[in-house]
Motif scaffolding. Structure first.
Motif: not given
Lengths: 342, 342
Positions: B1-18
């Motif tokens: 349950m990490e966060q990629s940005r300040r307080g925001g929900q993760p985006t599709l690109r975050d998933v893709a990158e990871r």
DNA sequence: CTGTTAGCGCGTTCAG
DNA sequence: CTGAACGCGCTAACAG
């Protein structure tokens, strides 16, 4: 009121085209940006009016990243007047901030509640006001962790930080039970919601504490928890009244149980031996027609609209100041005893 | 349950990158597109789970142009059990289609209702279910014209085509009034909502028709319209009972008026001369505790949850088939008389 | 099987 | 004062 495309609403570009300007200029006019020539402004305004244009809020919120202006309201049963009044109170405050309320009725199903909260978060609601059904609040904690402010109504947060609005459950139950004791009752039954519900346990605590203050101890045989609907409460109350040593008074932890117990007492009245005193009734939650039941009734009243309004205000202020930084707040709505005559 | 940005929900690109893939592939996986290598699929799934990813529904609906999955519910007063039950019925059907209900409480204000509908359209709700407060429905007609399906509950559309669910107002009122006539009453008062409300006028018509069938004509002095809340109805009923030739029975066109009239009759009971018969009471809408009022009571009952469910079904099917092509449908919910004992 | 391009409707940024 | 370009997050259409 012309249409530019099949059935769809007109877009900013439709307005711009009709006014003979670029989409950008149209946007400025419609957001009251002063940097526009009055003549142009008028042309755009006319075009917008002619088309019945309204900005697409979906696109706006995506672009602005500011959220959707929607707030999720999570409750178990909207048909219960307690929840519908709460909903009304919440909505009445939120509309003033341009926010709208999305209903989430879970019907007591914890799984449905989890899904619902996740869905609300996916829909990018600006916040959530919830009356969780069970003890497990991890789904709400997750929402908070993802940056969605949560306000709890009528239950405190368990294991995470959130604002909440509570009713003085303990104090109200204590006062009502004490009143019954003052009238000489010594065997007082208790009817309440499932033990997992915070209000139920707090009100049970208040009941037990009042008994203890009078030098009595709660008798497990006179305590029935788990009734959610009036007909269940009627059955439970009937069972209590049929005990070898039945209670002379009942205290109910919410309106569903009070109404159910009322029916049991009324039925019992018919079978009662002459001279035998009627079973006294007290309960948490005021309700419409409580004065008309033809039975003396002691109720723990509080402003249930205010409960919703307070929750709405907490959320609205949280949205204004942004995120979780400020420490969580807790508001307690006071209760008072109301006597309805027989 | 990490966060990629300040307080925001993760985006599709975050998933893709990871997961080390492109956004497109991630999108495919998460939409269960079979055209993906199982190994890749697992990597993406793992990444999504780790991040707690949920697709942004705002972005999806913008992209897909398919609407938001939201339905607006426009009512005057959610605290009235009639409306809260309606809301529950609507929501219970809509959730099954993945739709959510947005509350619009207008508090009887026609201007607020206009604004509300416009706002719902701007929010791109997929449809609107409304119980309009007044006679003017042009704002709803406008929504339909813009391609937003509208279903009316408890009122028929005026001047435009829309599905609707009605209660058998005329028949129910007629039956209840006839019942009072059968019992020998000849002076029957009428208490109802403001004349602009469709149900009010239909129920008045049913009342008048039953009188006519019995060779009587409605007496304007015994008719009071305009009461919205119980306390107003109590006053109106009290006035009727104080007339030189008071009615011997009252028929009320909705639950608010029935409850108000009940209080008036109960108060009147105390002042009544010995031997004088009690005023009989009948009304439209069943309600909780109607059986407990200690007064004989004839009520016109119907399944008010079903009213909401039917409205929800009409809208859902309309959304499935798309737009206005099909001819408007009208569903009438039947009524029955219920007698509560004194 | 996977990636690139393009654009839903709007508003911010930066040039004209 | 006005416009062109870019991107919010996501996915349909077309490459590769």
């Amino acid at each position: 009121m012309e249409q530019s495309r099949r059935g769809g609403q007109p877009t900013l570009r439709d307005v711009a085209e009709r006014a003979g300007v670029s989409a950008m200029t149209a946007s400025r006019v419609l957001r009251d940006d002063p940097q526009v020539l009055p003549a142009t402004r008028e042309r755009v305004r006319a075009a917008a009016a002619a088309l019945g244009y309204r900005p697409n809020e979906v696109a706006r919120s995506l672009r602005l990243g500011r959220g959707t202006g929607l707030v999720g309201l999570v409750v178990t049963n909207l048909a219960n007047p307690f929840y519908s009044r709460l909903a009304l109170g919440v909505d009445s405050v939120l509309v003033q901030g341009g926010l709208k309320t999305v209903i989430g009725n879970t019907g007591q199903d914890p799984h449905a509640e989890r899904e619902l909260v996740a869905d609300l978060v996916a829909r990018r609601v600006d916040g959530i006001i919830a009356v969780p059904a069970g003890a497990d609040q991890r789904h709400l904690a997750a929402a908070v962790a993802e940056g969605v402010p949560v306000v709890l109504a009528s239950r405190p947060p368990e294991g995470f930080a959130a604002d909440c609005v509570l009713v003085d459950d303990f104090g109200g139950a204590h006062a009502a039970t004490a009143r019954l004791l003052d009238r000489g009752h010594r065997r007082i039954g208790f009817l309440g919601s499932p033990p997992a519900v915070h209000t139920g346990t707090e009100r049970l605590r208040g009941y037990a504490a009042a008994l203890a203050d009078a030098g009595l101890s709660a008798d497990a045989r006179l305590i029935r928890q788990g009734q959610t609907e009036p007909h269940e409460a009627t059955r439970a109350a009937t069972e209590l009244l049929a005990l070898p040593e039945p209670p002379t008074a009942l205290f109910c932890s919410n309106n569903r149980n009070t109404i159910g117990a009322f029916r049991a007492i009324r039925a019992h009245r018919a079978r009662r031996a002459a001279g035998e005193a009627e079973v006294a009734l007290a309960g948490f939650d005021d309700f419409e027609l409580a004065d008309a039941l033809g039975l003396p009734l002691t109720l723990v009243a509080y402003d249930s609209d205010e409960l919703g309004r307070a929750a709405g205000r907490l959320l609205a202020s949280r949205l204004r100041t942004g995120g979780p930084p400020a420490p969580p707040r807790e508001i307690v709505v006071p209760t008072s005893l109301v006597e309805y005559g027989g």
